[in-house]
Design an enzyme around this catalytic site. Structure first.
Site, PDB file in Angstrom:
ATOM      1  N   GLU A 101       0.808  -1.219   0.000  1.00 13.58           N
ATOM      2  CA  GLU A 101       0.000   0.000   0.000  1.00 13.58           C
ATOM      3  C   GLU A 101       0.841   1.268   0.000  1.00 13.58           C
ATOM      4  O   GLU A 101       0.531   2.232  -0.695  1.00 13.58           O
ATOM      5  CB  GLU A 101      -0.965   0.018   1.193  1.00 13.58           C
ATOM      6  CG  GLU A 101      -2.033  -1.059   1.152  1.00 13.58           C
ATOM      7  CD  GLU A 101      -1.553  -2.410   1.684  1.00 13.58           C
ATOM      8  OE1 GLU A 101      -0.411  -2.466   2.172  1.00 13.58           O
ATOM      9  OE2 GLU A 101      -2.315  -3.394   1.582  1.00 13.58           O
ATOM     10  N   HIS A 140     -11.313  -4.599   9.735  1.00 14.44           N
ATOM     11  CA  HIS A 140     -11.937  -4.456   8.406  1.00 14.44           C
ATOM     12  C   HIS A 140     -13.296  -3.775   8.486  1.00 14.44           C
ATOM     13  O   HIS A 140     -14.119  -3.943   7.593  1.00 14.44           O
ATOM     14  CB  HIS A 140     -12.139  -5.819   7.746  1.00 14.44           C
ATOM     15  CG  HIS A 140     -10.878  -6.505   7.294  1.00 14.44           C
ATOM     16  ND1 HIS A 140      -9.990  -7.053   8.161  1.00 14.44           N
ATOM     17  CD2 HIS A 140     -10.363  -6.709   6.053  1.00 14.44           C
ATOM     18  CE1 HIS A 140      -8.988  -7.592   7.489  1.00 14.44           C
ATOM     19  NE2 HIS A 140      -9.192  -7.395   6.195  1.00 14.44           N
TER      20      HIS A 140
END
Lengths: 374, 321, 341
Positions: free
Chosen positions: C70, C139
């Site tokens: 990322e 999440h």
């Protein structure tokens, strides 16, 4: 009792799945399956996936037929040994379904008048057709500046009991292509002419509202053979003045608060401008190309705050039945513009209507049009 | 290579437990009863078990989103894991964490992890603890070929060498980071990466328990001896999707079937131990039966276990308030 | 116009902008999927299928699958944005911002100001947020306050498929870094969405209900909850204005203050963690600017200050709900300032 019956249920593929479509069964009823054999194809909004049997047995039932969309966990089939009786299976299915709650049922989308896109001279024109055309000649509805087929929502259904009626979105409007060419009524009339030919109509009763009235007149001028009768509702093209606060405000206002007063110019009864209508126009104006298109139309038709083209002589010379309908409270174009026309042109004025008599005095307007085109 | 009967039976039991646990979850998840999402370790059992066979409860491991196998290999109770996956109060994390966050710190299991590359830095810390506390323990980071491309992982390789930590970086290379192939996503080689950070590199066939056991033993011995970190590159294959529901269209037809047919660590283990007469088939059969009933019991218990209570929501945000 | 899901609306916005402008590119983990595999290409089209088909249409040069890295690809998107491309980078779950926050917070967000107005960074970062899927603590977060806190970022939280398409096209055409957050529970929500491209301006709140008694400000998925609560309350004679700010940065403070001036009562619904979130921000705004208009204390409907729990029972307890909103509105509607003796 059910120790050797295995329920097969709609599987959950991935975290987002709440329902799935049983796309197809991979095996017929009666097949002996092993754990891991593919039983069915399951389709979700994301993926289609083969569903493997969780156990061994004979596929005794396909409870859900192919093509059905059902919630995760719904019983779709039954695996069982050969010695399990049908009665046992029936009772198992009943028990399972009695204890299973699938949540809400989906409501079917309401039926709407079908829209379709017609390709006209490289433009995509969205049309809305209704009626069966028992009376022969079709009716064509032409809306005005900033309008769309919804301007005819009370007109089209009334006329379709006797006629094939076609409403459409002008270029730059509604769901049609947003290129407007030079934006002039003459230019739009060419598109209308092509549309009539593409639809394979020998001629039509033309009903034009506001700027659509000017377009109807341009059509009558360039292709008189296509026009069987002419109904002009609060048409442009017969005078000079136009309320530019409406035109400019319509182009510029981008929030409900500022647009609502602009739209109120359209009607005598201000309550007619609903929240939904304002929202619909805001959404329309957000579409790519709409603002530029409206600006082009405004500058072609109303440069320097006046109507650019006079079509009075066209109307005077037109030799087929013509009529004018107008609301006396019109705040955008003056009903006085219909003064002084030859007596062969019937003029009907509605004291309690503004610029949109087809909405505000729908019953009266529908009646007069029906008899006019009968 | 000498392996005690005890280690052999324990390892076989662990691998069988992982296999049955995961195969059962594959079936149970499809019923929609299991909340959230699960990532299965089937096909990779020999790796976690072969490594953890060299560890005690005081050694530390950090795992991944595909963590059930590492948990079982490190000794986390199956019943508590299953209850956790079902979101029950009796779960190892009391239903707060679920499949991706199973942990048991009393067994040196620092947690499965929802963040790719989350584990390697933590393992540097665990190894630092072991080093400074002089407890002769090691710390093991399990991570995938996908996580090997995270900055956090590469920084950890560097830090572990700089600090000469008793750490082993176990790259479980199943060829896919989610739906993308390692041949595309991983530049260079894991071997050269290890060399780049000056640490010894070991590699093995992760579907062969004996190969993993032997190679992991060397890597762990290196770390435990105080010579600094090592990398263990394990080649293996996952048999299910990245997550349950993944149709795996990015894998060729037959790829998984071939792996299952030819590289099943359990089948190969059984074959090898009978060929060289290390264990009797009856012992293995007994384990298989045992494990099956253990998993059955765990599922039944999980489904029957109480759900968390309202008060549990606010519990354990802090140690003290 | 046709019914489209939230997922389809976003896919269409991306597709139309990529057709319109060759500088628009897409990158992220498995935005296509299948590269380097033995099976088909464009295998996933994003972990929830949102970008499906885009690589097939636009090719591997414009729809780039990234390694799971990322920091590097989010930073690369920022760098590409500053040098002529218009990248849309997908972070998958917004929780993964932990892996790349520097590139967003210290790099992309700061260029324009730090460089004395010389940089343009037309970057969009898309990510999923929100609880409701048992996706647990790593999440499920609703991190829009985190981005809203950082000057230089624009932050979009769309509340429906229609809103999502128009706001995403606006985001792609905007010359500043935009964080575009999609509630993962909403991908299958459907409504009428125009087939053509359109834009919805930033910083312009939408009133989804207009009423006289209580103003409800709600964000993202909570707008739908607030509408449902307002519909129920209407039956009992409590009429609500519901404000969907659409963007948390810029924030349409004018509309919020106007509505509070009209109703005098305010409930704020925010599914992000309750400390320093949008609810506290809006409450502070109103307390400071519209104190005289208030007829009751401001009420916030927010989750407790805990990580998002996994188990369904706890997650339901954690989340704001229609019932909780309804109760909060009733309590402020029933509140009367005590007359001083």
């Amino acid at each position: 009792m059910s120790s050797n019956i295995t329920p097969i249920t709609m599987p959950k593929f991935g975290l987002a799945m709440t329902e799935g479509k049983l796309a197809s069964w991979s095996l017929p009823v009666g097949t002996e399956v092993s754990a891991g054999d593919e039983l069915a194809d399951i389709e979700t909004s994301k993926i289609t996936n083969g569903y493997e049997s969780p156990a061994a047995g004979i596929l005794r039932r396909q409870v859900i037929p192919e093509g059905e969309t059902i919630p995760v966990g719904t019983l779709i089939g039954i695996l069982a040994d050969a010695d399990v009786s049908d009665v046992e299976i029936d009772s198992f299915i009943k028990n399972f379904n009695d204890n299973f709650s699938s949540g809400e049922t989906k409501d079917k989308a309401s039926e709407e008048t079908p829209r379709r896109i017609v390709e006209v001279d490289d433009l995509r024109i969205s049309i809305q057709e209704s009626g069966n055309g028992n009376e022969g000649t079709a009716v064509l509805l032409i809306h005005g500046f900033g309008g769309d087929v919804s301007n005819w929502m009370l007109t089209q259904s009334a006329l379709s009991s006797s006629h094939h009626v076609i409403a459409f979105d002008l270029p730059g409007h509604g769901e049609s292509t947003k290129q407007v060419g030079d934006g002039s009524p003459e230019g739009f009339a060419k598109t209308v002419e092509s549309l009539i030919k593409i639809l394979d109509l020998p001629n039509v009763h033309v009903i034009g509202h506001s700027l659509g009235g000017a377009i109807a007149l341009e059509l009558a001028k360039s292709s008189p053979e296509l026009v069987k009768t002419l109904t002009l509702i609060a048409p442009a093209g017969l005078g000079q003045d136009i309320n530019m606060n409406f035109i400019n405000g319509f182009i510029e206002a981008d929030r409900r608060k500022t647009l609502e007063p602009v739209l109120q110019y359209l009607v005598h009864d201000k309550n007619l401008i609903s929240r939904q209508m304002v929202e619909g126009i805001i959404r329309y104006k957000r579409l790519d190309g709409v603002i530029n298109g409206l600006k082009t139309i405004a500058s072609a038709s109303f440069p320097e705050g006046k109507q650019a083209v006079s079509l009075r002589s066209t109307l005077e010379k037109f030799d087929k039945p013509s009529q004018i309908l107008w609301g006396e409270q019109d705040e955008i174009l003056s009903a006085k513009d219909a003064d002084g026309l030859p007596s062969t042109i019937a003029v009907t004025r509605y004291p309690d209507a503004g610029h949109m008599p087809q909405l505000e005095q729908a019953a009266a307007v529908n009646a007069i049009i029906s008899s006019f085109i009968a | 290579m000498q392996i005690s009967r005890d280690i052999l039976t324990r390892s076989y039991r662990s691998m069988r437990t992982i296999r049955d646990f995961e195969e059962r979850l594959h079936v149970e998840f499809a019923t929609g009863e299991i909340p959230g999402f699960v990532h299965l370790y089937c096909g990779e059992e020999a790796s976690g078990v072969g490594v953890c066979a060299h560890l005690t409860d005081t050694d530390t491991i950090a795992s991944t989103h595909r963590g059930h196998g590492h948990c079982i290999a490190k000794g986390v109770a199956v019943e508590g894991m299953m209850a956790e996956i079902y979101g029950r109060q009796t779960g190892v994390c009391h239903g707060k964490g679920g499949s991706m966050h199973i942990a048991d710190l009393s067994l040196g299991m620092l947690g499965a992890n929802g963040i790719v590359g989350g584990g390697p830095p933590l393992i540097c810390g665990a190894a630092l603890s072991h080093k400074l506390l002089k407890d002769n323990n090691v710390a093991i980071a399990f991570y995938g070929d996908g996580a090997s491309n995270e900055g956090s992982t590469l920084e950890s390789l560097n830090l572990a060498t700089v600090w000469q930590l008793p750490a082993v970086f176990v790259v479980e290379d199943n060829g896919y980071g989610e739906a993308t192939g390692a041949s595309y996503a991983c530049a260079g080689t894991q071997k050269d990466r290890a060399a780049g950070f000056g640490m010894p590199y070991f590699e093995c066939d992760g579907t062969d328990f004996f190969a993993v056991y032997k190679t992991a033993g060397e890597a762990i011995a290196h770390a435990r001896s105080g010579k600094g970190p090592a990398m263990l590159h394990v080649h293996l294959s996952r048999w299910y999707g990245h997550f349950e529901g993944d149709a795996m269209s990015y894998r060729a037809d037959g790829e998984v079937a071939k792996q299952r047919a030819e590289h099943d660590c359990l089948v190969n283990f059984r074959k090898y131990v009978s060929e060289v007469s290390l264990l009797e088939t009856s012992v293995l059969d007994e384990i298989d039966a045992d494990v099956k009933s253990e998993i059955d019991a765990a599922v039944i218990a999980a489904k029957a276990a109480p759900l968390p209570e309202d008060a549990d929501l606010m519990r354990d945000v802090y140690v003290s308030y | 116009m046709s019914k489209k899901s939230f997922r389809q609306a976003i896919n269409e916005a991306l597709r139309q902008e990529m057709r319109r402008d060759p500088r628009v590119i897409l990158m992220g983990e498995d935005v296509a999927g299948g590269r380097g595999g033995t099976g088909v290409k464009d295998a996933w089209g994003g972990v929830l299928g949102v970008t499906k088909g885009l690589q097939t249409e636009f090719g591997e040069d414009r729809v780039l699958d990234t390694p799971i890295s990322e920091a590097s690809y989010i930073g690369a998107a920022a760098g590409a944005a500053a040098t002529g491309l218009r990248p849309v980078a997908e972070l998958m779950f917004v929780d993964f911002v932990g892996c790349c926050l520097d590139q967003i917070m210290n790099q992309a967000a700061k260029f324009r100001y730090m460089f004395g107005g010389k940089a343009r960074t037309p970057l969009v970062i898309r990510a999923m947020y929100g609880a409701g899927f048992n996706a647990a603590a790593q999440h499920s977060q609703a991190l829009y306050p985190l981005f809203t806190h950082i000057p230089g970022l624009k932050v979009v939280v769309p509340s429906s498929p229609y809103e999502a398409k128009g706001l995403l096209i606006e985001a792609i055409r905007d010359d500043d870094p935009v964080i575009f957050l999609e509630n993962k529970v909403m991908y299958d929500d459907e409504e009428d969405v125009p087939d053509e491209p359109y834009t919805i301006p930033f910083g312009e709140a939408n009133l989804t209900r207009e009423g006289d008694d209580v103003t409800i400000v709600a964000f993202g998925r909570m707008v739908n909850f607030a509408n449902q609560a307002a519909d129920r309350l209407e039956k009992d004679g409590i009429s609500c204005t519901v404000i969907d700010p659409r963007t948390t940065s810029p924030l349409d403070t004018g509309t919020i203050l106007d509505c509070v001036a009209d109703t005098g009562r305010l409930v704020i619904v925010d599914e992000s963690s309750p400390r320093c979130n949008l609810a506290t921000d809006v409450a502070a705004l109103v307390a400071e600017e519209a104190f005289d208009a208030l007829k009751a204390p401001i009420r916030r409907v927010v989750p407790p200050h805990t990580p998002v729990p996994f188990s369904t029972v706890l997650e339901n307890l954690y989340m704001p709900s229609v019932e909780k909103i309804e109760a909060a509105v009733r309590s402020v509607a029933a509140y009367h300032v005590k007359e001083e003796a």
